[in-house]
Design an enzyme around this catalytic site. Structure first.
Site, PDB file in Angstrom:
ATOM      1  N   PRO A  55       5.343  -1.837  -3.874  1.00  0.00           N
ATOM      2  CA  PRO A  55       3.914  -1.689  -4.199  1.00  0.00           C
ATOM      3  C   PRO A  55       3.168  -2.993  -3.891  1.00  0.00           C
ATOM      4  O   PRO A  55       3.672  -4.076  -4.167  1.00  0.00           O
ATOM      5  CB  PRO A  55       3.909  -1.405  -5.698  1.00  0.00           C
ATOM      6  CG  PRO A  55       5.270  -0.884  -5.982  1.00  0.00           C
ATOM      7  CD  PRO A  55       6.192  -1.587  -5.025  1.00  0.00           C
ATOM      8  N   PRO A  56       1.979  -2.885  -3.312  1.00  0.00           N
ATOM      9  CA  PRO A  56       1.241  -4.087  -2.941  1.00  0.00           C
ATOM     10  C   PRO A  56       0.862  -4.971  -4.128  1.00  0.00           C
ATOM     11  O   PRO A  56       0.651  -6.164  -3.950  1.00  0.00           O
ATOM     12  CB  PRO A  56      -0.013  -3.557  -2.232  1.00  0.00           C
ATOM     13  CG  PRO A  56      -0.062  -2.097  -2.514  1.00  0.00           C
ATOM     14  CD  PRO A  56       1.287  -1.665  -2.945  1.00  0.00           C
ATOM     15  N   THR A  57       0.831  -4.414  -5.320  1.00  0.00           N
ATOM     16  CA  THR A  57       0.457  -5.199  -6.497  1.00  0.00           C
ATOM     17  C   THR A  57       1.651  -5.894  -7.140  1.00  0.00           C
ATOM     18  O   THR A  57       1.472  -6.639  -8.102  1.00  0.00           O
ATOM     19  CB  THR A  57      -0.214  -4.299  -7.551  1.00  0.00           C
ATOM     20  OG1 THR A  57       0.689  -3.237  -7.884  1.00  0.00           O
ATOM     21  CG2 THR A  57      -1.516  -3.733  -7.035  1.00  0.00           C
ATOM     22  N   CYS A  58       2.861  -5.683  -6.620  1.00  0.00           N
ATOM     23  CA  CYS A  58       4.059  -6.298  -7.200  1.00  0.00           C
ATOM     24  C   CYS A  58       4.408  -7.578  -6.473  1.00  0.00           C
ATOM     25  O   CYS A  58       4.325  -7.662  -5.253  1.00  0.00           O
ATOM     26  CB  CYS A  58       5.249  -5.338  -7.129  1.00  0.00           C
ATOM     27  SG  CYS A  58       5.065  -3.908  -8.175  1.00  0.00           S
ATOM     28  N   LEU A  59       4.818  -8.578  -7.253  1.00  0.00           N
ATOM     29  CA  LEU A  59       5.232  -9.852  -6.661  1.00  0.00           C
ATOM     30  C   LEU A  59       6.635  -9.763  -6.131  1.00  0.00           C
ATOM     31  O   LEU A  59       7.450  -9.043  -6.531  1.00  0.00           O
ATOM     32  CB  LEU A  59       5.144 -10.960  -7.715  1.00  0.00           C
ATOM     33  CG  LEU A  59       3.754 -11.170  -8.303  1.00  0.00           C
ATOM     34  CD1 LEU A  59       3.819 -12.211  -9.409  1.00  0.00           C
ATOM     35  CD2 LEU A  59       2.782 -11.589  -7.240  1.00  0.00           C
TER      36      LEU A  59
END
Length: 107
Positions: A103-107
């Site tokens: 997911p793009p929001t996960c580091l």
């Protein structure tokens, strides 16, 4: 390797081709991430795969919980429930084990 098939993953361990995913692949990804898949895990894994293929994107954590709440109920959308299943990050590890992109929001 799963069932004689070599699977390519990203540096973070995400499957590069979601079309190669199956339950055996999920079990191997879970093993590599020290997660024992239970029926509760499968429910979330199938949910996030359905979501991804229906909407062609991954939700952020808030949208993930809201979508679970709508489809599976309030108790399964709680952060406590999801953290119990995926202690290192519910959205990130649900996507990883479901053979989806990071997911793009996960580091």
């Amino acid at each position: 390797m799963v069932d004689g098939m070599s699977l390519k993953t990203s540096a973070d361990g995400f499957l590069r081709d979601a079309g190669l995913w199956n339950e055996r692949v999920a079990e191997e990804l879970a093993r590599l991430n020290n997660i024992e898949i239970s029926p509760a895990h499968w429910e979330i894994l199938w949910f996030i795969r359905d979501y991804y293929f229906q909407y062609q994107h991954l939700p952020n954590a808030r949208m993930f919980a809201a979508a679970i709440r709508k489809k599976l109920g309030e108790d399964k959308a709680s952060s406590r429930y999801l953290q119990k299943l995926f202690p290192a990050g519910p959205l990130k590890y649900a996507c990883k084990l479901a053979g989806l992109p990071k997911p793009p929001t996960c580091l």
